[in-house]
Design a protein around this motif. Structure first.
Motif, mmCIF file in Angstrom:
data_model
loop_
_atom_site.group_PDB
_atom_site.id
_atom_site.type_symbol
_atom_site.label_atom_id
_atom_site.label_comp_id
_atom_site.label_asym_id
_atom_site.label_seq_id
_atom_site.Cartn_x
_atom_site.Cartn_y
_atom_site.Cartn_z
ATOM 1 N N LEU A 266 0.866 -1.177 0.000
ATOM 2 C CA LEU A 266 0.000 0.000 0.000
ATOM 3 C C LEU A 266 0.900 1.222 0.000
ATOM 4 O O LEU A 266 1.675 1.423 0.941
ATOM 5 N N GLN A 267 0.821 2.038 -1.035
ATOM 6 C CA GLN A 267 1.609 3.260 -1.094
ATOM 7 C C GLN A 267 0.803 4.411 -0.508
ATOM 8 O O GLN A 267 -0.349 4.634 -0.882
ATOM 9 N N ILE A 268 1.422 5.135 0.416
ATOM 10 C CA ILE A 268 0.777 6.270 1.062
ATOM 11 C C ILE A 268 0.924 7.498 0.176
ATOM 12 O O ILE A 268 2.042 7.892 -0.178
ATOM 13 N N ASP A 269 -0.186 8.090 -0.177
ATOM 14 C CA ASP A 269 -0.189 9.289 -1.006
ATOM 15 C C ASP A 269 -0.104 10.528 -0.122
ATOM 16 O O ASP A 269 -0.858 10.662 0.856
ATOM 17 N N ALA A 270 0.814 11.431 -0.467
ATOM 18 C CA ALA A 270 1.038 12.611 0.367
ATOM 19 C C ALA A 270 -0.219 13.462 0.507
ATOM 20 O O ALA A 270 -0.551 13.934 1.608
ATOM 21 N N ALA A 271 -0.939 13.662 -0.579
ATOM 22 C CA ALA A 271 -2.133 14.506 -0.535
ATOM 23 C C ALA A 271 -3.182 13.928 0.402
ATOM 24 O O ALA A 271 -3.800 14.650 1.204
ATOM 25 N N ARG A 272 -3.388 12.620 0.322
ATOM 26 C CA ARG A 272 -4.384 11.982 1.194
ATOM 27 C C ARG A 272 -3.935 11.986 2.650
ATOM 28 O O ARG A 272 -4.754 12.118 3.562
ATOM 29 N N ALA A 273 -2.625 11.858 2.873
ATOM 30 C CA ALA A 273 -2.120 11.902 4.246
ATOM 31 C C ALA A 273 -2.315 13.288 4.846
ATOM 32 O O ALA A 273 -2.749 13.429 5.998
ATOM 33 N N VAL A 274 -1.995 14.318 4.066
ATOM 34 C CA VAL A 274 -2.147 15.688 4.562
ATOM 35 C C VAL A 274 -3.602 16.002 4.869
ATOM 36 O O VAL A 274 -3.923 16.657 5.868
ATOM 37 N N SER A 275 -4.521 15.523 4.021
ATOM 38 C CA SER A 275 -5.945 15.811 4.223
ATOM 39 C C SER A 275 -6.604 14.901 5.253
ATOM 40 O O SER A 275 -7.779 15.091 5.588
ATOM 41 N N GLY A 276 -5.851 13.897 5.758
ATOM 42 C CA GLY A 276 -6.390 13.016 6.790
ATOM 43 C C GLY A 276 -7.393 12.010 6.285
ATOM 44 O O GLY A 276 -8.260 11.546 7.034
ATOM 45 N N GLU A 277 -7.293 11.617 5.018
ATOM 46 C CA GLU A 277 -8.284 10.719 4.423
ATOM 47 C C GLU A 277 -8.114 9.258 4.842
ATOM 48 O O GLU A 277 -9.059 8.473 4.736
ATOM 49 N N TYR A 278 -6.903 8.857 5.265
ATOM 50 C CA TYR A 278 -6.666 7.438 5.529
ATOM 51 C C TYR A 278 -7.357 6.987 6.811
ATOM 52 O O TYR A 278 -7.332 7.681 7.830
ATOM 53 N N ASN A 279 -7.952 5.807 6.755
ATOM 54 C CA ASN A 279 -8.605 5.187 7.908
ATOM 55 C C ASN A 279 -7.634 4.174 8.508
ATOM 56 O O ASN A 279 -7.372 3.116 7.917
ATOM 57 N N ILE A 280 -7.092 4.510 9.667
ATOM 58 C CA ILE A 280 -6.062 3.670 10.292
ATOM 59 C C ILE A 280 -6.583 2.274 10.590
ATOM 60 O O ILE A 280 -5.901 1.272 10.348
ATOM 61 N N ALA A 281 -7.789 2.170 11.096
ATOM 62 C CA ALA A 281 -8.355 0.860 11.446
ATOM 63 C C ALA A 281 -8.491 -0.024 10.213
ATOM 64 O O ALA A 281 -8.196 -1.231 10.255
ATOM 65 N N GLN A 282 -8.921 0.562 9.104
ATOM 66 C CA GLN A 282 -9.067 -0.227 7.878
ATOM 67 C C GLN A 282 -7.720 -0.714 7.375
ATOM 68 O O GLN A 282 -7.586 -1.867 6.940
ATOM 69 N N ILE A 283 -6.711 0.161 7.416
ATOM 70 C CA ILE A 283 -5.375 -0.269 6.984
ATOM 71 C C ILE A 283 -4.860 -1.385 7.889
ATOM 72 O O ILE A 283 -4.303 -2.385 7.420
ATOM 73 N N ALA A 284 -5.031 -1.231 9.193
ATOM 74 C CA ALA A 284 -4.559 -2.242 10.140
ATOM 75 C C ALA A 284 -5.253 -3.582 9.902
ATOM 76 O O ALA A 284 -4.613 -4.642 9.930
ATOM 77 N N ASP A 285 -6.552 -3.559 9.648
ATOM 78 C CA ASP A 285 -7.281 -4.805 9.367
ATOM 79 C C ASP A 285 -6.764 -5.447 8.091
ATOM 80 O O ASP A 285 -6.608 -6.679 8.013
#
Length: 404
Positions: A266-285
């Motif tokens: 899974l590549q982390i996109d800078a724009a999505r990281a800055v805007s807080g779009e990522y769901n930590i729980a979903q990534i962890a699952d």
């Protein structure tokens, strides 16, 4: 405690802790300045800070506090551990922190040597080389936070320090400890050439009794012998279970490791990281659902990094990505993650902080400068961006599962 180390990032702290442990010293790595006293049987204590890119006043205050704590534990000699690529900015923080520690310890002459020959770092004629390239041509000129565009360590340090900067050349170093010790009479920070481990061992012999040194992990090669310590390899108890790889470094070596690692990613996109779009729980699952330890990475080519800096400002995207890794690590630990490989000093700092770790137990080497460590029942490898071979991720995850 005989030796105390103030390290300016987490991977660098693990790096020098491994060097001391392989030399036979009992070593503990502390995350931040401890509040309590250390085990009195320790031979060396390594305090890992996140001061390399911190605001200058904060970096100085943390480093001085770490030094004072180490002195209170009985440390007779202090090492300011910096990266073997000596990376910083014209504004600091290496020179200013070194000045502050020298003032605290009353030391007028300080050896400064980031050489680490095993990993291709050598200092010759005052210039830092990475293998056969000057530092400024090695890829470090593209570092997003601390670009190194000058390989002359005398100029780099002089731009940051209020003290004179002098040079101990290879022709003196190769005459041995007595010649080096004589050259140490100069009142200055002394950029010291070293092109082999033998040079570093002679530098260590010459530094017996010195209150302060500065360098990469190689600076510690010759120091344990001054305290009559004999070498013995660290032991390791196998740790199995779910694993993962985090990569935030943009170094050439890490980008190759990312490309070589054959696993879900899974590549982390800078724009999505800055805007807080990522769901930590979903990534962890998602991570825990994989049968092969997956890779979560933000590593990118220098052009991509520069675009993010232009769009969001210096350091904004990097900080957002670090926060993501810092939140993801404990979410995975709660779900039972047992093995974690982390690439990049800033990323490692974020992970360790996110996990709330206060101390690490040093195990055997996974690669030059990179030990396996344990904390809270989890196996970790915290890797500086430039370290390790092309298949470091897979090899290190497998090593964690074997007794040593």
């Amino acid at each position: 405690m005989k030796l105390g180390v103030v390290a300016d990032d987490f991977t660098g702290a693990s790096d020098i802790a491994l060097t001391l442990a392989e030399a036979g010293m009992t070593v503990a790595q502390f995350i931040g300045v401890p509040q309590d006293d250390a085990d009195p049987t320790l031979g060396a204590g390594v305090v890992a800070l996140k001061s390399r890119t911190a605001p200058l006043e904060q970096a100085i205050a943390q480093s001085v506090a770490a030094c004072k704590w180490l002195l209170a534990q009985g440390a007779e000699q202090i090492i300011l551990k910096v990266c073997s690529t000596f990376d910083s900015t014209p504004d600091g923080n290496i020179g200013q922190v070194l000045d502050a520690l020298a003032d605290l310890l009353g030391e007028n002459s300080v050896i400064v040597c980031p050489a680490f020959p095993e990993n291709g770092r050598s200092v010759y004629q005052g210039h830092l080389f990475v293998n056969d390239r000057l530092l400024s041509e090695s890829g470090m000129q593209d570092h997003p936070l601390t670009p190194m565009v000058d390989a002359d360590l005398r100029r780099v340090l002089a731009a940051q320090s209020n003290r004179d900067v002098a040079h101990i050349p290879a022709v003196v170093v190769q005459k041995g400890a007595a010649a080096i010790a004589q050259a140490m009479g100069a009142t200055a920070h002394l950029i010291t050439d070293a092109i082999s481990d033998a040079d570093l061992i002679e530098i260590g012999r010459a530094a017996k009794g010195a209150k302060l040194l500065c360098g990469g992990s190689g600076i510690a090669l010759g120091l344990p012998a001054n305290f009559n310590v004999t070498a013995q390899p660290p032991k390791w108890v196998a740790i199995t279970g779910h694993g993962a790889v985090f990569s935030g470094s943009c170094s050439r070596a890490t980008r190759e490791q990312v490309a070589r690692y054959d696993a879900p990613s899974l590549q982390i996109d800078a724009a999505r990281a800055v805007s807080g779009e990522y769901n930590i729980a979903q990534i962890a699952d998602w991570v825990m659902a994989q049968t092969t330890p997956p890779l979560i990475y933000s590593s990118a080519d220098p052009e991509v990094v520069r675009e993010a800096q232009t769009q969001y400002g210096q350091g904004v995207a990097a900080e957002a990505i670090e926060k993501l890794f810092a939140a993801l690590a404990p979410a995975l630990a709660e779900r039972g993650l047992r093995r974690l490989v982390v690439a990049g000093g800033e990323t490692s700092g974020a992970v360790v902080t996110g996990l709330g770790l206060r101390a690490l137990t040093i195990g055997p080497r996974a690669a030059a400068g990179v030990p396996l460590v344990t904390a809270g029942g989890m196996a970790l490898a915290l890797k500086s961006g430039n370290f390790g071979g092309p298949d470091f991720f897979a090899e290190t995850l497998a090593m964690m599962e074997r007794e040593a």
